[in-house]
Design a protein around this motif. Structure first.
Motif, PDB file in Angstrom:
ATOM      1  N   UNK A  14      14.398  14.694  -1.926  1.00 43.14           N
ATOM      2  CA  UNK A  14      14.561  16.123  -2.196  1.00 43.14           C
ATOM      3  C   UNK A  14      13.262  16.845  -1.833  1.00 43.14           C
ATOM      4  N   UNK A  15      13.390  17.975  -1.145  1.00 40.58           N
ATOM      5  CA  UNK A  15      12.204  18.737  -0.738  1.00 40.58           C
ATOM      6  C   UNK A  15      12.098  20.047  -1.521  1.00 40.58           C
ATOM      7  N   UNK A  16      12.661  20.042  -2.698  1.00 46.32           N
ATOM      8  CA  UNK A  16      12.630  21.219  -3.555  1.00 46.32           C
ATOM      9  C   UNK A  16      13.007  20.842  -4.970  1.00 46.32           C
ATOM     10  N   UNK A  17      13.378  21.833  -5.729  1.00 45.61           N
ATOM     11  CA  UNK A  17      13.712  21.628  -7.140  1.00 45.61           C
ATOM     12  C   UNK A  17      15.200  21.313  -7.289  1.00 45.61           C
ATOM     13  N   UNK A  30      27.154  16.502  -4.828  1.00 43.46           N
ATOM     14  CA  UNK A  30      26.136  16.095  -3.866  1.00 43.46           C
ATOM     15  C   UNK A  30      25.462  17.330  -3.274  1.00 43.46           C
ATOM     16  N   UNK A  31      24.143  17.363  -3.354  1.00 47.23           N
ATOM     17  CA  UNK A  31      23.384  18.473  -2.788  1.00 47.23           C
ATOM     18  C   UNK A  31      23.516  18.492  -1.279  1.00 47.23           C
ATOM     19  N   UNK A  32      23.204  19.638  -0.715  1.00 48.35           N
ATOM     20  CA  UNK A  32      23.242  19.787   0.732  1.00 48.35           C
ATOM     21  C   UNK A  32      22.302  18.823   1.420  1.00 48.35           C
ATOM     22  N   UNK A  33      22.789  18.232   2.490  1.00 44.07           N
ATOM     23  CA  UNK A  33      21.981  17.339   3.312  1.00 44.07           C
ATOM     24  C   UNK A  33      21.809  17.989   4.676  1.00 44.07           C
TER      25      UNK A  33
END
Length: 126
Positions: A14-17, A30-33
């Motif tokens: 992850x590159x954020x919160x 599932x978060x955006x990839x």
């Protein structure tokens, strides 16, 4: 209901919160990839390769959650150029068989790191 964080070293960190995914009950959000190579954290080159990398990243997160791509019930695809829609369909056919997940394809102005495609998903586990 408790929430469980899902993480895979085979998908980009992850590159954020946010978390790669959150499991609540038998549902996994599932978060955006984007098409980052998890080893280098750099974008892969070319639209088809970017689409393949996004599916590979989603697959890694799905497996970390105890499922697979076949468990995805909803897929959102974000494209900076809707002219790439046919390529998305062709690549997606390599990863999914019927019954296909419900899906939206949305044209947008820009994505993080100048990616051309991003996908997020909802997965339901048995």
């Amino acid at each position: 209901m408790s929430k469980t964080v899902i993480h895979s070293d085979k998908a980009p960190a992850a590159i954020g919160t946010y978390s790669q995914a959150i499991k609540a009950g038998n549902t996994v959000y599932m978060s955006g990839q984007i098409p980052l190579d998890p080893k280098t954290m750099e974008l892969v080159e070319g639209f088809e390769a970017q689409t393949v990398q996004v599916f590979e990243n989603l697959k890694a997160v799905a497996e970390a959650a105890g499922g697979s791509l076949k468990d995805i019930v909803k897929l959102n695809i974000f494209l900076t150029d809707l002219g790439n829609f046919a390529t998305v369909n062709e690549v997606m056919s390599r990863y999914f068989q019927q019954p296909y997940p419900a899906r939206a394809a949305i044209g947008i102005a820009a994505l993080p790191k100048a990616a051309q495609v991003e996908m997020d998903a909802i997965m339901v586990l048995d």
